[in-house]
Design a protein around this motif. Structure first.
Motif, mmCIF file in Angstrom:
data_model
loop_
_atom_site.group_PDB
_atom_site.id
_atom_site.type_symbol
_atom_site.label_atom_id
_atom_site.label_comp_id
_atom_site.label_asym_id
_atom_site.label_seq_id
_atom_site.Cartn_x
_atom_site.Cartn_y
_atom_site.Cartn_z
ATOM 1 N N GLY A 107 26.364 -25.977 14.323
ATOM 2 C CA GLY A 107 28.015 -26.083 14.869
ATOM 3 C C GLY A 107 28.547 -24.585 13.879
ATOM 4 O O GLY A 107 29.471 -24.573 15.022
ATOM 5 N N MET A 108 27.553 -24.140 13.751
ATOM 6 C CA MET A 108 28.010 -22.182 13.144
ATOM 7 C C MET A 108 27.528 -21.817 12.484
ATOM 8 O O MET A 108 25.991 -21.844 12.223
ATOM 9 C CB MET A 108 29.189 -22.423 11.833
ATOM 10 C CG MET A 108 30.042 -21.279 11.926
ATOM 11 S SD MET A 108 31.417 -21.121 12.935
ATOM 12 C CE MET A 108 32.008 -22.676 12.681
ATOM 13 N N GLY A 109 26.813 -20.146 13.498
ATOM 14 C CA GLY A 109 25.902 -19.176 13.139
ATOM 15 C C GLY A 109 26.095 -18.815 11.569
ATOM 16 O O GLY A 109 27.304 -18.918 10.655
ATOM 17 N N LEU A 110 24.756 -18.336 11.006
ATOM 18 C CA LEU A 110 25.100 -18.183 10.104
ATOM 19 C C LEU A 110 25.278 -16.273 9.482
ATOM 20 O O LEU A 110 26.352 -15.643 8.565
ATOM 21 C CB LEU A 110 23.361 -17.191 9.470
ATOM 22 C CG LEU A 110 23.268 -18.267 8.690
ATOM 23 C CD1 LEU A 110 20.979 -18.045 8.271
ATOM 24 C CD2 LEU A 110 23.895 -18.721 7.173
ATOM 25 N N LEU A 125 26.053 -12.484 14.594
ATOM 26 C CA LEU A 125 27.042 -11.115 13.869
ATOM 27 C C LEU A 125 25.740 -10.498 13.563
ATOM 28 O O LEU A 125 25.851 -10.531 12.152
ATOM 29 C CB LEU A 125 28.007 -12.311 13.517
ATOM 30 C CG LEU A 125 28.944 -12.296 14.718
ATOM 31 C CD1 LEU A 125 30.110 -13.089 14.224
ATOM 32 C CD2 LEU A 125 29.650 -11.056 15.399
ATOM 33 N N PRO A 126 25.488 -9.256 13.882
ATOM 34 C CA PRO A 126 24.439 -8.227 12.835
ATOM 35 C C PRO A 126 24.992 -8.438 11.503
ATOM 36 O O PRO A 126 26.433 -8.213 11.248
ATOM 37 C CB PRO A 126 24.401 -6.759 13.055
ATOM 38 C CG PRO A 126 24.354 -7.083 15.351
ATOM 39 C CD PRO A 126 25.540 -8.429 14.581
ATOM 40 N N TRP A 145 28.457 -25.353 8.462
ATOM 41 C CA TRP A 145 27.203 -24.389 8.750
ATOM 42 C C TRP A 145 26.314 -26.020 8.532
ATOM 43 O O TRP A 145 25.320 -26.270 8.411
ATOM 44 C CB TRP A 145 26.766 -23.131 8.224
ATOM 45 C CG TRP A 145 26.015 -22.486 8.613
ATOM 46 C CD1 TRP A 145 24.600 -22.490 9.869
ATOM 47 C CD2 TRP A 145 24.264 -22.370 7.927
ATOM 48 N NE1 TRP A 145 23.328 -21.680 9.811
ATOM 49 C CE2 TRP A 145 23.352 -22.377 8.054
ATOM 50 C CE3 TRP A 145 24.121 -23.374 6.422
ATOM 51 C CZ2 TRP A 145 22.201 -21.806 8.114
ATOM 52 C CZ3 TRP A 145 23.206 -23.070 5.795
ATOM 53 C CH2 TRP A 145 21.656 -22.684 6.345
ATOM 54 N N LEU A 146 26.830 -26.319 7.228
ATOM 55 C CA LEU A 146 25.734 -26.703 6.434
ATOM 56 C C LEU A 146 25.573 -28.426 6.785
ATOM 57 O O LEU A 146 24.699 -29.062 7.291
ATOM 58 C CB LEU A 146 25.973 -27.511 4.951
ATOM 59 C CG LEU A 146 25.610 -26.477 3.781
ATOM 60 C CD1 LEU A 146 26.258 -26.306 2.302
ATOM 61 C CD2 LEU A 146 24.359 -25.201 3.751
ATOM 62 N N ASP A 199 28.106 -16.269 11.106
ATOM 63 C CA ASP A 199 29.693 -16.084 10.738
ATOM 64 C C ASP A 199 30.493 -16.604 9.939
ATOM 65 O O ASP A 199 30.962 -16.482 9.444
ATOM 66 C CB ASP A 199 29.965 -17.893 12.081
ATOM 67 C CG ASP A 199 29.874 -17.318 13.683
ATOM 68 O OD1 ASP A 199 30.846 -16.452 13.946
ATOM 69 O OD2 ASP A 199 29.435 -17.997 13.683
ATOM 70 N N VAL A 200 29.375 -17.610 9.155
ATOM 71 C CA VAL A 200 29.513 -17.499 7.774
ATOM 72 C C VAL A 200 29.204 -16.239 6.721
ATOM 73 O O VAL A 200 30.534 -16.064 5.176
ATOM 74 C CB VAL A 200 28.468 -18.649 6.972
ATOM 75 C CG1 VAL A 200 28.287 -18.960 5.603
ATOM 76 C CG2 VAL A 200 28.386 -19.867 8.291
ATOM 77 N N ALA A 201 29.065 -15.334 7.266
ATOM 78 C CA ALA A 201 28.531 -14.262 6.536
ATOM 79 C C ALA A 201 30.023 -13.428 6.396
ATOM 80 O O ALA A 201 30.810 -13.281 5.919
ATOM 81 C CB ALA A 201 27.157 -13.419 6.766
ATOM 82 N N LEU A 202 30.286 -13.248 7.423
ATOM 83 C CA LEU A 202 32.276 -12.571 8.078
ATOM 84 C C LEU A 202 32.817 -13.587 7.528
ATOM 85 O O LEU A 202 33.804 -12.481 6.756
ATOM 86 C CB LEU A 202 32.095 -12.517 9.450
ATOM 87 C CG LEU A 202 33.024 -11.768 10.342
ATOM 88 C CD1 LEU A 202 33.422 -10.338 9.367
ATOM 89 C CD2 LEU A 202 33.096 -11.231 11.861
ATOM 90 N N ALA A 203 32.703 -14.794 7.040
ATOM 91 C CA ALA A 203 34.129 -15.028 6.699
ATOM 92 C C ALA A 203 34.601 -14.681 5.774
ATOM 93 O O ALA A 203 36.215 -14.584 5.235
ATOM 94 C CB ALA A 203 33.789 -16.580 6.649
#
Length: 272
Positions: free
Chosen positions: A187-190, A134-135, A180-181, A192-196
């Motif tokens: 288990g999760m890409g960065l 996810l750019p 992510w941590l 995804d973390v940024a979009l959440a």
């Protein structure tokens, strides 16, 4: 009743869905460019669209969403190379989502924020399917556009939605960042973390029902699809599956139907 509400109520009921549906077709055409060029690191502005087979520039009359693809019967006018049906499908999907947004929220200031999330969601959905990422550039632009639209909503309707929206943002960031941590990024890409948190903000603006349903369904849809893929032999345990499409699908359900789903759940468990 403020002047904005009076003006919005004066519009015919079918105006916003129709207008936004047409706008969505046009935006969908641009999203096809985003999906192709952003992962490749290419400019969104220059050069203009061209046939990937013969490199001939696309004529304006051949760039009308959906209609041009049908008129050309899915082939380039110059070299007859096939044009993927995905292009008109993206345009149609975006038009339908925009029309649904207009029907659901009308001429509300929140509509602009929902449209930003819808448009970016279509692009990110496809990019993640194609490239497993996810750019950050698209996510950042989505965040800025959403915040600006919601600031307009604050000016027009007041800040009542802000506390819940901010707490929802922290909830989504905490859940995705925590995964992510705890999994050290496995288990999760960065992306995804940024979009959440952007999705948490947009859904939290509507209330806890939309936020919690959207968050839960992102994982629920992913679990169901994962089981189906494993059972059908199309994937196996341990294989990488992009989570972005599930995250975005859950958010879409939360956006359009989260509140009634949450109310029905509360009644079911006797809390309402």
């Amino acid at each position: 009743m403020d002047s904005y509400t009076v003006a919005a109520d004066a519009l015919p009921a079918a105006f916003m869905p129709t207008f936004l549906g047409v706008l969505g077709l046009l935006i969908g055409s641009f999203l096809n460019v985003v999906v192709y060029r952003v992962p490749a690191g290419l400019s969104l502005v220059s050069p203009g669209s061209a046939c990937p087979a013969c490199a001939h520039p696309v004529r304006p009359r051949d760039n009308v969403p959906v209609v041009s693809w049908l008129v050309l019967r899915g082939r380039c006018r110059d070299c007859s190379a096939p044009i993927s049906a995905r292009y008109p499908m993206v345009e149609l999907a975006t038009g339908m989502l925009f029309a649904l947004t207009g029907w659901r929220f009308g001429a509300s200031p929140y509509t602009a924020a929902a449209l930003v999330v819808m448009a970016a969601g279509v692009a990110l959905f496809l990019i993640d399917l194609d490239h497993f990422r996810l750019p950050f550039g698209v996510t950042a632009a989505t965040g800025v556009g959403t915040v600006l639209a919601l600031l307009v909503d604050v000016v027009v309707r007041g800040p009542e939605a802000v506390p819940t929206a901010l707490l929802s943002t922290l909830l989504w960031l905490g859940v995705y960042g925590g995964i992510w941590l705890l999994t050290l990024g496995r288990g999760m890409g960065l992306g995804d973390v940024a979009l959440a948190p952007v999705l948490g903000l947009a859904l939290g603006w509507l209330g806890w029902g939309a936020s919690i349903v959207g968050l839960a369904l992102g994982f629920g849809i992913g679990a169901v699809v994962g089981v189906v893929l494993i059972a059908s032999g199309r994937t196996r345990r341990g294989m990488r599956v992009p989570h972005g499409p599930f995250l975005l699908s859950g958010a879409a359900v939360g956006l359009f139907a989260g509140a009634p789903i949450w109310d029905a759940y509360l009644r079911l468990v006797g809390l309402a």
